[in-house]
Design a protein around this motif. Structure first.
Motif, mmCIF file in Angstrom:
data_model
loop_
_atom_site.group_PDB
_atom_site.id
_atom_site.type_symbol
_atom_site.label_atom_id
_atom_site.label_comp_id
_atom_site.label_asym_id
_atom_site.label_seq_id
_atom_site.Cartn_x
_atom_site.Cartn_y
_atom_site.Cartn_z
ATOM 1 N N TRP A 92 49.661 53.026 44.863
ATOM 2 C CA TRP A 92 48.609 52.035 45.083
ATOM 3 C C TRP A 92 49.161 50.706 45.556
ATOM 4 N N LYS A 93 50.442 50.456 45.335
ATOM 5 C CA LYS A 93 51.083 49.241 45.863
ATOM 6 C C LYS A 93 51.023 49.252 47.387
ATOM 7 N N PHE A 96 47.265 48.190 48.242
ATOM 8 C CA PHE A 96 46.828 46.830 47.926
ATOM 9 C C PHE A 96 47.888 45.761 48.152
ATOM 10 N N TYR A 100 48.407 44.185 44.189
ATOM 11 C CA TYR A 100 48.598 45.185 43.133
ATOM 12 C C TYR A 100 49.480 44.572 42.064
ATOM 13 N N TRP A 101 48.969 44.457 40.842
ATOM 14 C CA TRP A 101 49.739 43.855 39.765
ATOM 15 C C TRP A 101 50.497 44.923 38.994
ATOM 16 N N GLY A 103 49.859 49.361 37.319
ATOM 17 C CA GLY A 103 48.929 50.458 37.072
ATOM 18 C C GLY A 103 49.645 51.691 36.576
ATOM 19 N N MET A 118 44.453 50.436 37.222
ATOM 20 C CA MET A 118 45.327 49.415 37.779
ATOM 21 C C MET A 118 44.691 48.046 37.611
ATOM 22 N N LEU A 120 44.493 44.329 39.591
ATOM 23 C CA LEU A 120 44.706 43.671 40.879
ATOM 24 C C LEU A 120 44.610 42.165 40.710
#
Length: 165
Positions: A92-93, A96, A100-101, A103, A118, A120
């Motif tokens: 997912w990085k 986003f 993306y923080w 997840g 996740m 964000l």
């Protein structure tokens, strides 16, 4: 004459009984995946925000600068498909980027249930952009049909998105 009519009637009745009651083989039913998919975007709770790490690099971060995204996919008839496979981008990085923080996710392969949660960083990421990025992320299911030919269906993670507060 009545004996002859009775004979013909009995003969026809016998023919109908023999051929009318025999079961013709039913054609094998085509099976496709039954997919239930949803994505939910919501605000963080106070507790979730207080547990976030890595905030030192941000200037005055607030709870409103973050959202959590929960993605769920359930293929309820996964075991009945012939040689089913699913391919999805679990990175997912890459979808986003810097928003993306963190997840984590899990799958249950025997039924195929995919769950991913996740967080964000959304200070400069409106809901419309989150939806667009989820719709751009795809997953594919392949299986063999009754004729042993490979079938494929492609879905997006944004097919069923719910935004809540």
């Amino acid at each position: 004459m009545k004996k002859r009519q009775f004979f013909y009637f009995s003969f026809l009745l016998l023919i109908f009984a023999l051929f009318g009651c025999t079961e013709t083989p039913k054609e094998e039913k085509q099976i496709s995946p039954i997919v239930q998919s949803n994505s939910e975007v919501s605000s963080l709770t106070d507790k979730e925000f207080s547990n976030l790490g890595g905030l030192n690099d941000l200037t005055n971060p607030t709870k409103e600068n973050f959202k959590k995204v929960e993605i769920k996919i359930n293929i309820s008839n996964f075991k009945t498909l012939k040689n089913p496979k699913i391919s999805l981008n679990d990175n997912w990085k890459s979808v986003f980027g810097d928003n993306y923080w963190f997840g984590s996710g899990s799958t249950e392969d025997d039924k195929f249930i995919y769950n991913y949660k996740m967080v964000l960083y959304t200070e400069n990421l409106p809901d419309e952009e989150i939806e667009k990025k989820l719709k751009s992320a795809k997953y594919k299911i392949t299986w063999k049909n009754k004729n042993d030919q490979l079938e494929t269906k492609t879905y997006t993670f944004g097919d069923n998105i719910k935004f809540s507060k």
